[in-house]
Every structure is written in structure tokens, then in C-alpha cells.
Write an enzyme that holds these catalytic residues in place. Structure first.
Site, PDB file in Angstrom:
ATOM      1  N   GLU A  12       0.798  -1.235   0.000  1.00 52.81           N
ATOM      2  CA  GLU A  12       0.000   0.000   0.000  1.00 52.81           C
ATOM      3  C   GLU A  12       0.835   1.291   0.000  1.00 52.81           C
ATOM      4  O   GLU A  12       0.545   2.227   0.748  1.00 52.81           O
ATOM      5  CB  GLU A  12      -0.962  -0.005   1.200  1.00 52.81           C
ATOM      6  CG  GLU A  12      -1.912  -1.186   1.172  1.00 52.81           C
ATOM      7  CD  GLU A  12      -2.791  -1.314   2.412  1.00 52.81           C
ATOM      8  OE1 GLU A  12      -2.801  -0.396   3.242  1.00 52.81           O
ATOM      9  OE2 GLU A  12      -3.475  -2.342   2.541  1.00 52.81           O
ATOM     10  N   GLU A  25      -5.993 -10.747  -1.137  1.00 51.74           N
ATOM     11  CA  GLU A  25      -6.813 -10.508   0.070  1.00 51.74           C
ATOM     12  C   GLU A  25      -8.293 -10.480  -0.310  1.00 51.74           C
ATOM     13  O   GLU A  25      -9.030  -9.581   0.072  1.00 51.74           O
ATOM     14  CB  GLU A  25      -6.423  -9.183   0.729  1.00 51.74           C
ATOM     15  CG  GLU A  25      -4.946  -9.048   1.040  1.00 51.74           C
ATOM     16  CD  GLU A  25      -4.591  -7.774   1.805  1.00 51.74           C
ATOM     17  OE1 GLU A  25      -5.498  -7.091   2.301  1.00 51.74           O
ATOM     18  OE2 GLU A  25      -3.394  -7.477   1.903  1.00 51.74           O
TER      19      GLU A  25
HETATM   20  O1  G3I Z   1      -3.130  -8.450  18.611  1.00 59.26           O
HETATM   21  C1  G3I Z   1      -3.954  -7.514  19.330  1.00 59.26           C
HETATM   22  C2  G3I Z   1      -4.436  -8.140  20.576  1.00 59.26           C
HETATM   23  O2  G3I Z   1      -3.343  -8.364  21.416  1.00 59.26           O
HETATM   24  C3  G3I Z   1      -5.453  -7.199  21.226  1.00 59.26           C
HETATM   25  O3  G3I Z   1      -6.001  -7.834  22.340  1.00 59.26           O
HETATM   26  C4  G3I Z   1      -6.582  -6.865  20.252  1.00 59.26           C
HETATM   27  C5  G3I Z   1      -7.568  -5.854  20.846  1.00 59.26           C
HETATM   28  O4  G3I Z   1      -8.090  -5.012  19.832  1.00 59.26           O
HETATM   29  O5  G3I Z   1      -6.010  -6.282  19.112  1.00 59.26           O
HETATM   30  C6  G3I Z   1      -5.150  -7.176  18.469  1.00 59.26           C
HETATM   31  O6  G3I Z   1      -4.643  -6.609  17.317  1.00 59.26           O
HETATM   32  C7  G3I Z   1      -5.549  -6.428  16.261  1.00 59.26           C
HETATM   33  C8  G3I Z   1      -5.103  -7.349  15.123  1.00 59.26           C
HETATM   34  O7  G3I Z   1      -5.879  -7.076  13.977  1.00 59.26           O
HETATM   35  C9  G3I Z   1      -5.257  -8.825  15.461  1.00 59.26           C
HETATM   36  O8  G3I Z   1      -6.591  -9.130  15.674  1.00 59.26           O
HETATM   37  C10 G3I Z   1      -5.459  -4.984  15.824  1.00 59.26           C
HETATM   38  O9  G3I Z   1      -6.019  -4.173  16.856  1.00 59.26           O
HETATM   39  C11 G3I Z   1      -6.206  -4.773  14.542  1.00 59.26           C
HETATM   40  O10 G3I Z   1      -5.952  -3.449  14.073  1.00 59.26           O
HETATM   41  C12 G3I Z   1      -5.693  -5.755  13.506  1.00 59.26           C
HETATM   42  O11 G3I Z   1      -6.418  -5.558  12.340  1.00 59.26           O
HETATM   43  C13 G3I Z   1      -5.837  -6.095  11.174  1.00 59.26           C
HETATM   44  C14 G3I Z   1      -5.526  -4.954  10.199  1.00 59.26           C
HETATM   45  O12 G3I Z   1      -5.068  -5.485   8.956  1.00 59.26           O
HETATM   46  C15 G3I Z   1      -4.425  -4.053  10.720  1.00 59.26           C
HETATM   47  O13 G3I Z   1      -3.223  -4.761  10.820  1.00 59.26           O
HETATM   48  C16 G3I Z   1      -6.817  -7.078  10.558  1.00 59.26           C
HETATM   49  O14 G3I Z   1      -6.959  -8.207  11.415  1.00 59.26           O
HETATM   50  C17 G3I Z   1      -6.313  -7.540   9.194  1.00 59.26           C
HETATM   51  O15 G3I Z   1      -7.308  -8.315   8.563  1.00 59.26           O
HETATM   52  C18 G3I Z   1      -6.012  -6.311   8.330  1.00 59.26           C
HETATM   53  O16 G3I Z   1      -5.453  -6.761   7.112  1.00 59.26           O
HETATM   54  C19 G3I Z   1      -5.159  -5.739   6.141  1.00 59.26           C
HETATM   55  C20 G3I Z   1      -3.931  -6.174   5.362  1.00 59.26           C
HETATM   56  O17 G3I Z   1      -2.871  -6.435   6.249  1.00 59.26           O
HETATM   57  C21 G3I Z   1      -3.534  -5.112   4.333  1.00 59.26           C
HETATM   58  N1  G3I Z   1      -4.644  -4.780   3.462  1.00 59.26           N
HETATM   59  C22 G3I Z   1      -5.889  -4.427   4.143  1.00 59.26           C
HETATM   60  C23 G3I Z   1      -6.286  -5.538   5.101  1.00 59.26           C
HETATM   61  C24 G3I Z   1      -7.618  -5.282   5.742  1.00 59.26           C
HETATM   62  O18 G3I Z   1      -7.529  -4.154   6.554  1.00 59.26           O
END
Ligand code: G3I
Length: 377
Positions: free
Chosen positions: A161, A266
Site C-alpha cells: 500500500e 486478500e
Molecule cells: O493483537 C492484538 C491483541 O493483542 C489485542 O487484544 C486486540 C484488541 O483489539 O487487538 C489485536 O490486534 C488487532 C489485530 O488485527 C489482530 O486481531 C489490531 O487491533 C487490529 O488493528 C488488527 O487488524 C488487522 C488490520 O489489517 C491491521 O493490521 C486485521 O486483522 C487484518 O485483517 C487487516 O489486514 C489488512 C492487510 O494487512 C492489508 N490490506 C488491508 C487488510 C484489511 O484491513
């Protein structure tokens, strides 16, 4: 053994056997077999799936998919949460899972403007690092992560991105510290760390003409520098009316002409009412929950299941038609219940973007996808 014990044990064995073999996920045709003439097919998996290898999410992954992508555990903030600390266990588990099951393992992602601690970009006084200092950090990170999984991870989303929807690079901290060639440098360091790994550029909305042209330029630039670049990942966070067939085909053709592969990295298809007119996947953008934005809290009506199935069929037919160029299609998650789209761009919606429902059952969209594989043979 007494006859009485038999009366208890035999039915118990039958019930246990049926719980395993009669679960809904064991009845459908197998996606990876059907798509083997076309492309790899896989899913992004969360750490929960890996940790629960006997669970029903893992059962779907192991039955249907031949490739897995790390949904979160290899992102900078997960694997390298502070400058001094690496946390490898979840990524090690993910790689071991893929290896145990002979799956093609994809690393996501080495360089992103999100999920990277801002502290990575500054010195002890909080001042932005110089180009040389940041290049050294980038190299250290990539060498450590790619080096650790050398020979195990088949391909890396090296940079994620970096482009805006209009085409130019985002004014990210990467650009501010290193400059616009941070992408080339990341590809160079990744190749040095594992010369056999495939290297991809990954982004959303690449079907949009301005962004498509920009990614074509980006790949040409990497090629002109003599760097290894194997493919372009179009994320595939798609909706009911985007991408258009015309734009998707134009993207596939343009990337194919560069001599590199297309990976749909994705994929999910959003059937909920659009919360806005934005069509990307920028995780920083958010909308407040309103009732009309969450019309199916108790289940997707049959009519809408059909609409979703038809849209999946339409998109997969295009991908199958271009399977000479498309090397892999990865769904972004396993079942609807854990999709990121339940919480983006609106927190707390009930979304239906994948092929398996909240009861782990294949949806009509699954059958539609199966039909495209058969029709394309
Ligand atoms: O790991 C922590 C955990 O310790 C905590 O208890 C919990 C409470 O909110 O959060 C957890 O982290 C979250 C993580 O997902 C794992 O569930 C983050 O807050 C959350 O922001 C994160 O979201 C991910 C997001 O990317 C940001 O990294 C999504 O699961 C994931 O599907 C999404 O994937 C992205 C691709 O990498 C790039 N393209 C877009 C796509 C969708 O957004």
C-alpha cells in the site's frame, strides 16, 4: 468387555466418527483440487487458527486451500514491536503450520506505512532518522525476518500500500526518511536475504486506472534497476459493483504484459450497504455505526446469498479466464465471523464477505466459485 459396555461405547464411537466426517466442511468438493489447473487458492489465517489446529477453521483451511498468508503475525508491529525486540513465536507457529501441511507459505508484509511503530523512524531525541540510518533499520528488519524464514516462505509482500489512489506515492514516513526509492531498497534487501523467495508489491484498488498506471510504472522501475520482482498483488477487497469487469481485465492484461504474475492476495466481497463512496481498504478510515448500515444482523436472506454468489461467480470467471497471468487467489479470512469487515469501516456490523458462514458451512457463493473452476477446465 461386557455387552453392557458395548452398548455405550459403540454409539459413542459412531457419534465421534460422524462429528468428524459428517461436519459440513467435509462434504463439499475440494477447492484446491478444482482450481489446480488454474491457480493456487488459499486463505489468510489468524494466529487463533494456527493455535487451534484441530478446530473447524483449520479444518476448512486444510481441506480447501493449498496456500496460507499470515493475516497479522508477520507485520512489523507484531514481529518487531519495539526497536530492540522481535517476537517470533506466532510467525514461527504460522510457518510451521504451513510446512506441516505442505502449503505454499506467503509472508505479509515487510514494509507498510501502517502497523509500524512510529518510534521505528526516529532517534532517541524523537528526530526523524536520516536516510542512511533508516536504510540501515530497513535492512536489519528485512534481513532478520526474511532470513529467519529463508527457504520456508515462498513469497513476500515486500511493500504494501505505498501508492495513493491517484497514483503518486503516499507521503509516508518511509518516503520522508529514505525517499521514494525505499521500495527499490526493500526489494533489494529482501532478495539478498533469500535469493529464492518470490517478491511482490501489494496494494488495493489497483484496478483503478490511475493506480494501475502507477503500479505498472513502479514495476518497470524495479525491473529497470535490475531488481527481482515476481508479481503484483491486487488485494481484492471488492464490492458488488467494483471493480468493473473492464477495469479488472485491463489491470490483469497490463501486469501480464510486464512479464510478472498477478496475485489476488486478500479477496473478500462486501455485500453490506456502502458506508461511503470510498472503495479502498485504508484501515485508518472509519464510519459510525447506523442501523441502516447493518441490515442483516441475524443472517443473510436467501435472495442476497444469491446476489453474493452471482458476484463471486462473475469475479472468479474473470480470474479463471486470465489464469495464465493469475498465479494465486487468497481469501482474506476463513469464515464470515472473523472477517475484518465486521469491524471496518464501521465497527460492529455483521458482514458476509467470504465463502464459509458463521456455522462453518459453505455458502451458495462457494458453489458458485466451484462452478467457475469446472467451467474453466
Ligand atoms: O493483537 C492484538 C491483541 O493483542 C489485542 O487484544 C486486540 C484488541 O483489539 O487487538 C489485536 O490486534 C488487532 C489485530 O488485527 C489482530 O486481531 C489490531 O487491533 C487490529 O488493528 C488488527 O487488524 C488487522 C488490520 O489489517 C491491521 O493490521 C486485521 O486483522 C487484518 O485483517 C487487516 O489486514 C489488512 C492487510 O494487512 C492489508 N490490506 C488491508 C487488510 C484489511 O484491513
Amino acid at each position: 468387555m461386557s455387552a453392557r459396555r458395548h452398548t455405550y461405547i459403540l454409539p459413542a464411537i459412531v457419534i465421534a466418527f460422524c462429528a468428524i466426517t459428517c461436519a459440513p466442511e467435509h462434504k463439499e468438493p475440494v477447492l484446491k483440487d478444482l482450481f489446480s489447473p488454474h491457480f493456487l487458492i488459499g486463505a489468510a489465517i489468524a494466529d487463533d487458527v494456527v493455535m487451534n489446529e484441530q478446530g473447524r477453521d483449520a479444518a476448512i483451511v486444510l481441506r480447501h486451500y493449498n496456500t496460507v498468508t499470515a493475516e497479522n503475525v508477520m507485520k512489523w508491529a507484531s514481529i518487531h514491536p519495539s526497536w530492540e525486540t522481535y517476537v517470533f513465536e506466532p510467525a514461527d507457529r504460522f510457518v510451521a503450520f504451513g510446512q506441516r501441511h505442505n502449503m505454499v507459505i506467503i509472508g505479509h508484509t515487510l514494509v507498510w506505512h501502517n502497523q509500524t511503530d512510529n518510534a521505528a523512524f526516529v532517534d532517541a531525541q524523537g528526530k526523524l532518522l536520516s536516510r542512511d540510518a533508516m536504510l540501515a533499520r530497513l535492512k536489519e528488519h528485512i534481513t532478520t525476518v526474511v532470513g529467519r524464514y529463508k527457504g520456508k516462505v515462498k513469497g513476500w509482500d515486500v511493500v504494501n500500500e505505498a501508492l495513493t489512489d491517484e497514483g503518486p506515492l503516499r507521503a509516508s514516513l518511509w518516503v520522508q526518511t529514505i525517499g521514494e526509492d525505499f521500495i527499490a531498497k526493500a526489494f533489494e534487501f529482501a532478495h539478498e536475504a533469500d535469493p529464492d523467495a518470490e517478491l511482490y508489491y501489494n496494494d488495493f484498488s489497483l484496478d483503478k486506472p490511475a493506480k494501475r498506471d502507477a503500479v505498472v510504472q513502479l514495476v518497470k522501475d524495479l525491473q529497470a534497476r535490475g531488481l527481482r520482482v515476481d508479481g503484483v498483488g491486487i488485494q481484492g477487497h471488492w464490492g458488488m459493483d467494483y471493480p468493473t469487469t473492464e477495469n479488472l481485465e485491463a489491470f490483469l492484461t497490463a501486469i501480464g504484459a510486464l512479464g510478472v504474475k498477478v496475485l489476488v492476495t486478500e479477496m473478500d466481497v462486501d455485500i453490506l450497504p456502502p458506508a461511503w463512496d470510498y472503495q479502498g481498504a485504508d484501515i485508518n478510515a472509519r464510519v459510525e455505526l447506523r442501523e441502516e448500515l447493518n441490515p442483516y444482523p441475524d443472517g443473510l436472506p436467501d435472495t442476497m446469498q444469491t446476489v453474493l454468489a452471482n458476484r463471486y461467480a462473475e469475479l472468479f470467471s474473470i480470474l479463471v479466464k486470465h489464469s495464465r497471468i493469475v498465479d494465486r487467489v487468497t481469501l482474506w479470512g476463513v469464515t464470515d465471523s472473523t472477517s475484518w469487515l465486521n469491524d471496518w469501516p464501521v465497527r460492529g456490523r455483521t458482514s458476509y464477505p467470504l465463502l464459509f458462514d458463521r456455522e462453518y458451512k459453505a455458502k451458495p457463493a462457494f458453489q458458485a466459485v466451484v462452478n467457475t473452476a469446472r467451467a474453466g477446465r
